[in-house]
Design an enzyme around this catalytic site. Structure first.
Site, PDB file in Angstrom:
ATOM      1  N   GLY A 164       0.804  -1.212   0.000  1.00 50.58           N
ATOM      2  CA  GLY A 164       0.000   0.000   0.000  1.00 50.58           C
ATOM      3  C   GLY A 164       0.838   1.263   0.000  1.00 50.58           C
ATOM      4  N   TYR A 202      11.400   0.189 -11.665  1.00 51.56           N
ATOM      5  CA  TYR A 202      10.364   1.198 -11.410  1.00 51.56           C
ATOM      6  C   TYR A 202       9.617   1.491 -12.713  1.00 51.56           C
ATOM      7  CZ  TYR A 202       8.246   5.722 -10.318  1.00 51.56           C
ATOM      8  OH  TYR A 202       7.371   6.754 -10.148  1.00 51.56           O
ATOM      9  N   LEU A 203       8.313   1.266 -12.710  1.00 50.71           N
ATOM     10  CA  LEU A 203       7.488   1.605 -13.872  1.00 50.71           C
ATOM     11  C   LEU A 203       7.068   3.060 -13.713  1.00 50.71           C
ATOM     12  CD1 LEU A 203       5.343  -1.666 -14.107  1.00 50.71           C
ATOM     13  CD2 LEU A 203       7.514  -1.124 -15.236  1.00 50.71           C
ATOM     14  N   HIS A 208      -3.091   1.461 -12.117  1.00 54.43           N
ATOM     15  CA  HIS A 208      -3.268   0.490 -11.036  1.00 54.43           C
ATOM     16  C   HIS A 208      -4.572  -0.251 -11.298  1.00 54.43           C
ATOM     17  CE1 HIS A 208      -4.074  -0.396  -6.522  1.00 54.43           C
ATOM     18  NE2 HIS A 208      -3.516  -1.411  -7.124  1.00 54.43           N
ATOM     19  N   HIS A 235      -1.395   7.449  -2.014  1.00 54.72           N
ATOM     20  CA  HIS A 235      -1.843   6.075  -1.807  1.00 54.72           C
ATOM     21  C   HIS A 235      -3.253   5.986  -1.228  1.00 54.72           C
ATOM     22  CE1 HIS A 235       2.105   4.939  -3.045  1.00 54.72           C
ATOM     23  NE2 HIS A 235       2.640   5.682  -2.103  1.00 54.72           N
ATOM     24  N   GLU A 275      -3.544  -7.252  -7.214  1.00 52.31           N
ATOM     25  CA  GLU A 275      -3.190  -5.905  -7.684  1.00 52.31           C
ATOM     26  C   GLU A 275      -2.106  -5.993  -8.753  1.00 52.31           C
ATOM     27  OE1 GLU A 275      -3.835  -3.176  -3.670  1.00 52.31           O
ATOM     28  OE2 GLU A 275      -1.884  -3.253  -4.646  1.00 52.31           O
ATOM     29  N   ARG A 291      -8.796  -9.264   1.728  1.00 56.58           N
ATOM     30  CA  ARG A 291      -9.982  -8.729   2.404  1.00 56.58           C
ATOM     31  C   ARG A 291     -10.979  -8.203   1.368  1.00 56.58           C
ATOM     32  NH1 ARG A 291      -6.180  -4.709   1.906  1.00 56.58           N
ATOM     33  NH2 ARG A 291      -6.973  -2.950   0.716  1.00 56.58           N
TER      34      ARG A 291
HETATM   35  C1  MV4 Z   1       5.441   0.290  -8.026  1.00 52.67           C
HETATM   36  C2  MV4 Z   1       5.399   1.459  -8.814  1.00 52.67           C
HETATM   37  C3  MV4 Z   1       6.193   1.499  -9.934  1.00 52.67           C
HETATM   38  N1  MV4 Z   1       6.993   0.468 -10.249  1.00 52.67           N
HETATM   39  N2  MV4 Z   1       6.243  -0.729  -8.392  1.00 52.67           N
HETATM   40  C4  MV4 Z   1       2.692   1.848  -4.504  1.00 52.67           C
HETATM   41  C5  MV4 Z   1       1.729   1.105  -3.656  1.00 52.67           C
HETATM   42  C6  MV4 Z   1       2.126  -0.294  -3.723  1.00 52.67           C
HETATM   43  N3  MV4 Z   1       0.947  -1.111  -3.719  1.00 52.67           N
HETATM   44  C7  MV4 Z   1       2.909  -0.435  -4.975  1.00 52.67           C
HETATM   45  N4  MV4 Z   1       3.180   0.906  -5.411  1.00 52.67           N
HETATM   46  C8  MV4 Z   1       3.877   1.126  -6.535  1.00 52.67           C
HETATM   47  N5  MV4 Z   1       4.698   0.131  -6.942  1.00 52.67           N
HETATM   48  C9  MV4 Z   1       6.997  -0.626  -9.471  1.00 52.67           C
HETATM   49  N6  MV4 Z   1       7.803  -1.639  -9.797  1.00 52.67           N
HETATM   50  C10 MV4 Z   1       4.538   2.478  -8.421  1.00 52.67           C
HETATM   51  C11 MV4 Z   1       3.781   2.318  -7.277  1.00 52.67           C
HETATM   52  C12 MV4 Z   1       2.915   3.418  -6.956  1.00 52.67           C
HETATM   53  C13 MV4 Z   1       1.526   3.252  -7.011  1.00 52.67           C
HETATM   54  C14 MV4 Z   1       0.925   2.039  -7.307  1.00 52.67           C
HETATM   55  C15 MV4 Z   1      -0.439   1.890  -7.334  1.00 52.67           C
HETATM   56  C16 MV4 Z   1      -1.244   2.993  -7.076  1.00 52.67           C
HETATM   57  C17 MV4 Z   1      -0.672   4.192  -6.781  1.00 52.67           C
HETATM   58  C18 MV4 Z   1       0.698   4.345  -6.732  1.00 52.67           C
HETATM   59  C19 MV4 Z   1       1.268   5.587  -6.433  1.00 52.67           C
HETATM   60  C20 MV4 Z   1       2.611   5.726  -6.394  1.00 52.67           C
HETATM   61  C21 MV4 Z   1       3.439   4.635  -6.638  1.00 52.67           C
END
Ligand code: MV4
Length: 446
Positions: A164, A202-203, A208, A235, A275, A291
């Site tokens: 999260g 990192y994407l 999402h 978030h 997710e 959940r």
């Molecule tokens: C990431 C990402 C980019 N690249 N992983 C943030 C919450 C967590 N569930 C995973 N997250 C992210 N993982 C990679 N490899 C960017 C995020 C992220 C994000 C993901 C989902 C919804 C909102 C977000 C906001 C910022 C970063």
């Protein structure tokens, strides 16, 4: 079937669970803190038990008080809702040890998915695509440097016990990796008591997208399609849609088939959400939630299935009774989270709601425990109401959402309604053209 269900939560979700129980003919027990004695979930339940003072650790997280409440009222099952104890494997175990049923997956699956490394390892072995990165936990900085060079910068260091958005550090280039590695491990150790970290590419501009799953204890698994939850700030999701404006039916079917096979092999049961990040036509699994989720209503509206009812039925050992081919998706649904927050600063705005009028009419649903005269306490999260609209097409859903937002009246405190009104009128939102970064920029532009 259960004879009495204790609802270990508050607010709109406690009410939502109560409604499903009522329709199944099952009496309910509400639990509440002293701050929530006047709450709607307490008023509507068949029985209620005060479990402690306002602070969540003393009430909604107070496991002995909740188990005692279940015992004295004769409840035979506990629904945890979302947040609070919903993903606490130890709590689920204690519920079962008391001879009660935890309405959710097995404690082992909750524990597995709570460890983000274990979750990824399991999903990878079941054929679910992941973001390129470390195979399990990083064992040294030298290894982190090696894998980062292989997958290419930028990279993220994530905490195994995070999730999260908690416990993530980005390294844009090799020179930033050591700091990211050190800070991520230190923070993970102090925040979670577990310094295990892993690395992912990192994407930079993903969406999402999450997939709703249901599984019975007889081996049947279905998916109920996806939700696009890209519109979030720090978030905190603000608006969710089903389906995603970015997915084709073929992409949804392919992802759904992969996920369904995976959960079948895992022996997962009850409701769960996978997710994914979605970028350049590719899905990458990041986490699984074990959940019910806040945004579950958009899925309910597009597939006509009551997810809470299904959770209860499945926990009682009943069969799903339908297969993937029986599930039809109709139209488009959008949910707005109406929070007790200043729509510009996002500061919480607890206080008395002097007047309240919820919208209605065709294709409009409001999930809320709010009423005129209610005082929003300062102790809990700021979600006041979920406004969910459903229409045959996305443009019609947006039009309906605009109309419903105009009808919505919450007087006495500031809410996020004006922000939602600006979002629905935005051309990029209307085009469905957004990533996880869109809302932060939209808010900053105001
Ligand atoms: C990431 C990402 C980019 N690249 N992983 C943030 C919450 C967590 N569930 C995973 N997250 C992210 N993982 C990679 N490899 C960017 C995020 C992220 C994000 C993901 C989902 C919804 C909102 C977000 C906001 C910022 C970063």
């Amino acid at each position: 079937m259960f004879h009495k269900i204790l609802i270990a939560n508050r607010g709109e979700i406690a009410l939502r669970i109560h409604r499903a129980c009522r329709e199944l003919g099952i009496p309910t027990v509400a639990v509440h803190s002293t701050a929530d004695a006047q709450a709607m979930h307490v008023r509507l339940a068949d029985e209620s038990v005060c479990i402690g003072p306002p602070a969540t650790r003393d009430s909604y997280l107070n496991i002995p008080a909740i188990l005692s409440a279940a015992t004295v009222t004769g409840a035979d099952a506990i629904h945890p809702g979302y947040g609070f104890l919903s993903e606490n494997a130890g709590f689920a175990e204690m519920v079962e040890a008391h001879g009660l049923t935890f309405i959710g997956p097995s404690p082992a699956h909750i524990r597995m998915m709570g460890d983000k490394i274990a979750a990824k390892t399991a999903m990878a072995s079941l054929g679910v695509p992941l973001v390129p990165g470390s195979d399990g936990a990083l064992t040294s900085f030298a290894q982190a440097r090696e894998i980062a060079a292989q997958v290419g910068y930028p990279v993220l260091i994530k905490a195994a016990a995070g999730g999260g958005g908690r416990g993530m550090k980005v390294a844009h280039e090799a020179g930033e990796l050591e700091e990211a590695w050190r800070v991520a491990r230190t923070e993970a150790a102090s925040a979670f008591g577990n310094d295990a970290v892993y690395l992912e590419k990192y994407l930079d501009r993903p969406r999402h997208i999450e997939l709703q799953m249901l599984a019975d204890s007889h081996g049947a698994v279905v998916h109920l399609g996806e939700r696009d939850c890209s519109l979030q700030r720090r978030h905190q999701k603000l608006l969710e849609e089903a389906g995603s404006p970015a997915l084709t039916t073929a992409e949804r079917d392919a992802l759904g088939a992969t996920a369904t096979r995976a959960l079948q092999k895992l022996g997962y049961r009850n409701a769960g959400t996978l997710e994914f990040l979605f970028q350049d036509g590719q899905f990458a699994f990041i986490e699984m939630n074990t959940r019910l989720q806040v945004e579950h209503p958009v899925t309910e509206l597009v597939c006509g299935i009551d997810l809470v009812r299904e959770q209860i039925r499945l926990a009682a050992g009943q069969k799903l009774g339908y297969g993937q081919g029986d599930i039809r998706f109709f139209g488009h649904a959008i949910e707005c989270r109406i929070n007790a927050e200043d729509p510009e600063t996002f500061m919480p705005t607890p206080g008395r709601v002097s007047a309240y009028h919820a919208p209605g009419g065709p294709g409009v649903r409001v999930d809320s425990a709010l009423y005129a005269g209610y005082t929003v306490p300062p102790y809990y999260d700021s979600l006041l109401a979920k406004l969910i609209v459903h229409a045959p097409t996305r443009p019609e859903a947006i039009n309906r959402l605009r109309r419903a937002l105009q009808e919505f009246a919450v007087v006495g405190i500031k809410t996020t309604i004006p922000l939602h009104q600006r979002i629905v009128d935005d051309a990029a939102f209307q085009a469905g053209d957004y990533t996880i970064h869109w809302l932060e920029r939209f808010v900053a532009r105001a």
